[in-house]
Scaffold this motif. Structure first.
Motif, PDB file in Angstrom:
ATOM      1  N   ALA A   1       1.282  -1.398  -0.844  1.00  0.00           N
ATOM      2  CA  ALA A   1       2.297  -2.015  -0.070  1.00  0.00           C
ATOM      3  C   ALA A   1       3.084  -3.201  -0.978  1.00  0.00           C
ATOM      4  CB  ALA A   1       1.850  -2.429   1.192  1.00  0.00           C
ATOM      5  N   GLU A   2       2.263  -3.900  -1.722  1.00  0.00           N
ATOM      6  CA  GLU A   2       2.931  -5.052  -2.561  1.00  0.00           C
ATOM      7  C   GLU A   2       3.872  -4.311  -3.759  1.00  0.00           C
ATOM      8  OE1 GLU A   2      -0.578  -7.490  -3.740  1.00  0.00           O
ATOM      9  OE2 GLU A   2      -0.949  -7.849  -1.718  1.00  0.00           O
ATOM     10  N   GLN A   3       3.562  -3.123  -3.971  1.00  0.00           N
ATOM     11  CA  GLN A   3       4.302  -2.371  -5.026  1.00  0.00           C
ATOM     12  C   GLN A   3       5.689  -1.630  -4.569  1.00  0.00           C
ATOM     13  OE1 GLN A   3       2.019   0.050  -7.794  1.00  0.00           O
ATOM     14  NE2 GLN A   3      -0.022  -1.050  -7.047  1.00  0.00           N
ATOM     15  N   GLU A   4       5.897  -2.194  -3.403  1.00  0.00           N
ATOM     16  CA  GLU A   4       7.058  -1.516  -2.681  1.00  0.00           C
ATOM     17  C   GLU A   4       8.187  -1.403  -3.441  1.00  0.00           C
ATOM     18  OE1 GLU A   4       8.586  -3.496   0.859  1.00  0.00           O
ATOM     19  OE2 GLU A   4       9.293  -1.484   1.535  1.00  0.00           O
ATOM     20  N   GLY A   5       9.011  -0.300  -3.760  1.00  0.00           N
ATOM     21  CA  GLY A   5      10.153  -0.271  -4.453  1.00  0.00           C
ATOM     22  C   GLY A   5      10.003   0.301  -5.939  1.00  0.00           C
ATOM     23  N   THR A   6       8.448  -0.080  -6.538  1.00  0.00           N
ATOM     24  CA  THR A   6       8.300   0.448  -7.737  1.00  0.00           C
ATOM     25  C   THR A   6       7.797   1.833  -7.779  1.00  0.00           C
ATOM     26  OG1 THR A   6       5.906  -0.532  -7.488  1.00  0.00           O
ATOM     27  CG2 THR A   6       7.725  -1.856  -8.143  1.00  0.00           C
ATOM     28  N   VAL A   7       7.964   2.230  -9.066  1.00  0.00           N
ATOM     29  CA  VAL A   7       7.158   3.525  -9.385  1.00  0.00           C
ATOM     30  C   VAL A   7       5.633   3.340  -9.697  1.00  0.00           C
ATOM     31  CG1 VAL A   7       7.429   5.668 -10.728  1.00  0.00           C
ATOM     32  CG2 VAL A   7       9.501   4.712  -9.708  1.00  0.00           C
ATOM     33  N   THR A   8       4.728   4.060  -9.257  1.00  0.00           N
ATOM     34  CA  THR A   8       3.473   3.894  -9.587  1.00  0.00           C
ATOM     35  C   THR A   8       2.901   5.065  -9.775  1.00  0.00           C
ATOM     36  OG1 THR A   8       1.459   2.764  -8.816  1.00  0.00           O
ATOM     37  CG2 THR A   8       2.642   3.849  -7.016  1.00  0.00           C
ATOM     38  N   ASP A   9       1.666   5.202 -10.645  1.00  0.00           N
ATOM     39  CA  ASP A   9       1.105   6.436 -10.877  1.00  0.00           C
ATOM     40  C   ASP A   9      -0.085   6.632  -9.844  1.00  0.00           C
ATOM     41  OD1 ASP A   9      -0.434   8.626 -11.505  1.00  0.00           O
ATOM     42  OD2 ASP A   9      -0.890   7.793 -13.538  1.00  0.00           O
ATOM     43  N   ALA A  10       0.445   7.557  -8.739  1.00  0.00           N
ATOM     44  CA  ALA A  10      -0.527   7.864  -7.826  1.00  0.00           C
ATOM     45  C   ALA A  10      -1.837   8.346  -8.122  1.00  0.00           C
ATOM     46  CB  ALA A  10       0.385   8.592  -6.642  1.00  0.00           C
ATOM     47  N   ALA A  11      -1.598   9.224  -9.114  1.00  0.00           N
ATOM     48  CA  ALA A  11      -2.979   9.751  -9.563  1.00  0.00           C
ATOM     49  C   ALA A  11      -3.959   8.491  -9.839  1.00  0.00           C
ATOM     50  CB  ALA A  11      -2.674  10.700 -10.863  1.00  0.00           C
TER      51      ALA A  11
ATOM     52  N   PRO B   1      -2.307  16.968 -12.558  1.00  0.00           N
ATOM     53  CA  PRO B   1      -0.924  16.720 -13.163  1.00  0.00           C
ATOM     54  C   PRO B   1      -0.992  16.226 -14.498  1.00  0.00           C
ATOM     55  CG  PRO B   1      -1.155  15.068 -11.465  1.00  0.00           C
ATOM     56  CD  PRO B   1      -2.618  15.796 -11.464  1.00  0.00           C
ATOM     57  N   LEU B   2      -0.354  16.680 -15.748  1.00  0.00           N
ATOM     58  CA  LEU B   2      -0.382  16.116 -16.865  1.00  0.00           C
ATOM     59  C   LEU B   2       0.474  14.858 -16.840  1.00  0.00           C
ATOM     60  CD1 LEU B   2      -1.131  16.992 -19.649  1.00  0.00           C
ATOM     61  CD2 LEU B   2       0.896  17.705 -19.990  1.00  0.00           C
ATOM     62  N   GLY B   3      -0.233  14.005 -17.421  1.00  0.00           N
ATOM     63  CA  GLY B   3       0.425  12.753 -17.747  1.00  0.00           C
ATOM     64  C   GLY B   3       0.545  11.861 -16.162  1.00  0.00           C
ATOM     65  N   GLY B   4      -0.149  12.168 -15.068  1.00  0.00           N
ATOM     66  CA  GLY B   4      -0.284  11.254 -13.937  1.00  0.00           C
ATOM     67  C   GLY B   4       0.905  11.655 -12.918  1.00  0.00           C
ATOM     68  N   MET B   5       1.046  10.989 -11.989  1.00  0.00           N
ATOM     69  CA  MET B   5       1.774  11.424 -10.607  1.00  0.00           C
ATOM     70  C   MET B   5       2.868  10.329 -10.143  1.00  0.00           C
ATOM     71  SD  MET B   5       2.601  13.949  -8.473  1.00  0.00           S
ATOM     72  CE  MET B   5       1.430  15.230  -8.437  1.00  0.00           C
ATOM     73  N   PRO B   6       3.913  10.169 -11.059  1.00  0.00           N
ATOM     74  CA  PRO B   6       4.761   9.055 -10.916  1.00  0.00           C
ATOM     75  C   PRO B   6       5.285   8.919  -9.621  1.00  0.00           C
ATOM     76  CG  PRO B   6       5.782  10.281 -12.393  1.00  0.00           C
ATOM     77  CD  PRO B   6       4.452  11.041 -12.074  1.00  0.00           C
ATOM     78  N   MET B   7       5.129   7.876  -8.377  1.00  0.00           N
ATOM     79  CA  MET B   7       5.857   8.066  -7.026  1.00  0.00           C
ATOM     80  C   MET B   7       6.118   6.814  -6.781  1.00  0.00           C
ATOM     81  SD  MET B   7       3.085  10.492  -5.076  1.00  0.00           S
ATOM     82  CE  MET B   7       4.439  11.610  -4.467  1.00  0.00           C
ATOM     83  N   ARG B   8       7.355   6.743  -6.098  1.00  0.00           N
ATOM     84  CA  ARG B   8       7.939   5.499  -5.593  1.00  0.00           C
ATOM     85  C   ARG B   8       7.217   5.321  -4.195  1.00  0.00           C
ATOM     86  NH1 ARG B   8      12.135   2.997  -7.627  1.00  0.00           N
ATOM     87  NH2 ARG B   8      12.675   4.782  -8.608  1.00  0.00           N
ATOM     88  N   VAL B   9       6.756   4.021  -4.153  1.00  0.00           N
ATOM     89  CA  VAL B   9       6.107   3.512  -2.774  1.00  0.00           C
ATOM     90  C   VAL B   9       7.211   2.844  -1.780  1.00  0.00           C
ATOM     91  CG1 VAL B   9       4.090   2.460  -1.746  1.00  0.00           C
ATOM     92  CG2 VAL B   9       4.071   3.231  -4.115  1.00  0.00           C
ATOM     93  N   SER B  10       7.273   3.251  -0.658  1.00  0.00           N
ATOM     94  CA  SER B  10       8.140   2.251   0.362  1.00  0.00           C
ATOM     95  C   SER B  10       7.131   2.166   1.458  1.00  0.00           C
ATOM     96  CB  SER B  10       9.472   3.051   0.407  1.00  0.00           C
ATOM     97  OG  SER B  10       9.437   4.199   0.709  1.00  0.00           O
ATOM     98  N   ARG B  11       7.684   1.061   2.310  1.00  0.00           N
ATOM     99  CA  ARG B  11       7.111   0.895   3.663  1.00  0.00           C
ATOM    100  C   ARG B  11       7.728   1.614   4.572  1.00  0.00           C
ATOM    101  NH1 ARG B  11       4.266  -4.801   3.516  1.00  0.00           N
ATOM    102  NH2 ARG B  11       4.917  -5.395   1.385  1.00  0.00           N
ATOM    103  N   ARG B  12       7.232   2.130   5.661  1.00  0.00           N
ATOM    104  CA  ARG B  12       7.968   2.766   6.571  1.00  0.00           C
ATOM    105  C   ARG B  12       7.885   2.148   7.879  1.00  0.00           C
ATOM    106  NH1 ARG B  12       5.679   6.327   9.888  1.00  0.00           N
ATOM    107  NH2 ARG B  12       3.669   6.674   9.617  1.00  0.00           N
TER     108      ARG B  12
END
Ligand code: HEM
Length: 441
Positions: free
Chosen positions: A124-134, A430-441
């Motif tokens: 949640a602290e990384q809200e709005g950023t793209v993180t490697d979910a893997a 997933p090759l190279g990880g799984m980039p995902m944007r995190v948001s609070r809902r």
């Protein structure tokens, strides 16, 4: 019976070391049986559920773990359950089965929920950023494993332990061309030599932890922490060395697999807004009424169905490899003695003859009422037969708890542009990880 697409010797070697999933052409998803050969050894792929039943259950005694898999894994996992054979496997399975009863798994719920909630807070602290979910989910399943295996009591060096675990897992995924060529074991596998020192250190930490726990349990049997280690020490007939091998096996078999299944679930939900809305609505309605997370795995049916459907489309363990001891046949197909028999969830789970719209993410297949009509020989994320995954109940429980904890307040959107490239490095990832944007809902 069609033959596998011929790649040629060099092509096969290159593909099998880079990404074994690429060996399979479209016909592999259409035919009930496929035949090929490697270095003169016949290979038979079995996609027909009746054939799976024959080789994995009815005549399972005729099939042993494939030597290539043993060559890759045994130096690391030694006498652990996954790589044990014959009487040693039977004795170990009998000793460990009681460790994974539903009652014991329920005892791990709190640890799973607390660690998952912590991961959700961190994300949640990384809200709005793209993180490697893997990567994030690898950290989470590792955290859960540390808590449920040792109650975090891994010597005094948790960071060094985490580092050497990653090195150990890296060496598990490394296939050396010498392995594929069946070269004798005394020839050094350069790709694995590097990890030797850290493997010794890793084993040393685990051995010390087991020794300390033994003393603690002898002094005060009821006062020891409630975790897998205590259950293994109290189990009938396992030596300290065997416990060490099995702890390493649990880390090897249970950590990446669970992390990958969670990663693919988040990815698939991000691609299917209607399905994601169903899961979110379920969590919003039911979680406030279900105060005991022990009930989640049964009551959160949409969350669980999404997880099980992700295990269908991306089975973390894509292939069950066996060798036939004696000549056999199934479905009119001859299986000569010594053949490699491949039962591949990766193919069976997307087979045209077995599934309606096999490549689509349709979690409702796994809702109560529908799930019962799925043949248990066509859905095999945890394998089947005597060597079925001993941690399946643990993994399903953990999967639902982790997903519910993450998705109750967060949303994950895939941020990688083109679809991720799927590769097999022991698990499907997933090759190279799984980039995902995190948001609070
Ligand atoms: C075996 C998949 C989680 C421990 C297996 C097998 C599969 C599998 C397919 C059978 C392999 C074969 O027949 O060749 C998975 C998946 C998981 C998962 C997809 C997570 C989503 C776990 C966990 C643990 C675990 C959490 C332990 C804590 C084992 C062990 C075996 C095994 C010890 C060997 C069983 C035997 O040979 O008797 N797993 N697994 N697995 N798994 Fe899992």
């Amino acid at each position: 019976v069609p033959h596998a697409t011929p790649l040629g010797f060099a092509g096969f070697l290159r593909t099998a070391t880079r990404n074994p999933l690429e060996i399979w052409g479209t016909r592999a998803f259409k035919e009930p049986y496929i035949r090929g050969s490697w270095l003169g050894v016949p290979n038979i792929v079995i996609n027909d559920p009746a054939g799976v039943r024959h080789c994995m259950v009815d005549n399972a005694r005729n099939y042993v773990m494939q030597p290539l898999r043993q060559r890759l894994l045994r130096p690391l996992l030694r006498d652990g359950l996954l790589t044990a054979e014959g009487p040693l496997w039977r004795r170990t399975r009998k000793a460990i089965a009681p460790v994974f009863t539903p009652r014991h798994i329920a005892g791990f719920t709190d640890a799973m929920e607390v660690r998952s909630r912590r991961a959700a807070d961190r994300l949640a602290e990384q809200e709005g950023t793209v993180t490697d979910a893997a990567h994030e989910l690898t950290l989470l399943t590792f955290d859960i494993l540390q808590a449920t295996l040792f109650s975090d009591d891994i010597a005094s060096e948790p960071e060094a332990f985490a580092r050497s675990t990653q090195q150990f897992l890296g060496s598990m995924g490394r296939i050396d061309p010498l392995d594929l060529l069946g070269a004798p074991a005394f020839l050094p596998r350069l790709r694995r030599l590097k990890g030797r020192k850290s493997m010794l250190y890793f084993r040393g930490l685990i051995a010390d932890t087991i020794a300390r726990r033994r003393v603690q349990i002898e002094r005060d049997p009821d006062g020891a922490p409630n975790d897998l280690l205590s259950l293994l020490v109290k189990a009938d007939g396992l030596s300290s060395g065997e416990i060490e091998d099995n702890i390493i096996t649990f880390i090897g078999a249970g950590h990446e697999t669970t992390a990958r299944s969670l990663t693919w679930t988040l990815y698939l939900l991000s691609q299917a807004p209607d399905e994601r809305a169903l899961v979110e609505a379920e969590l919003d309605t039911l979680l406030p009424t279900l105060t005991d997370p022990n009930e989640w795995a049964d009551k959160l049916v949409h969350t669980r169905a999404a997880f099980e459907e992700a295990l269908r489309l991306y089975p973390p363990a894509p292939s069950l490899n066996r060798t036939a001891l004696a000549a056999d046949s199934t479905g009119g197909v001859d299986i000569p003695a010594g053949s490699t028999v491949l039962v591949m969830p990766w193919l069976i789970h997307r087979h045209e003859m077995l599934w309606d719209r096999p490549d689509h993410f349709i979690p409702s297949r796994f809702l109560p009422g529908n799930r019962e009509s799925i043949d248990r020989f066509q859905y095999l994320p945890f394998g089947i037969g005597p060597r079925v995954c001993i941690g399946a109940g643990f993994a399903l429980h953990e999967g639902v708890i982790a997903l519910a904890s993450l998705l109750r307040g967060l949303r994950f959107d895939y941020a990688g542009g083109a679809a991720p490239e799927v590769v097999q490095r022991i698990t499907i990832q997933p090759l190279g990880g799984m980039p995902m944007r995190v948001s609070r809902r």
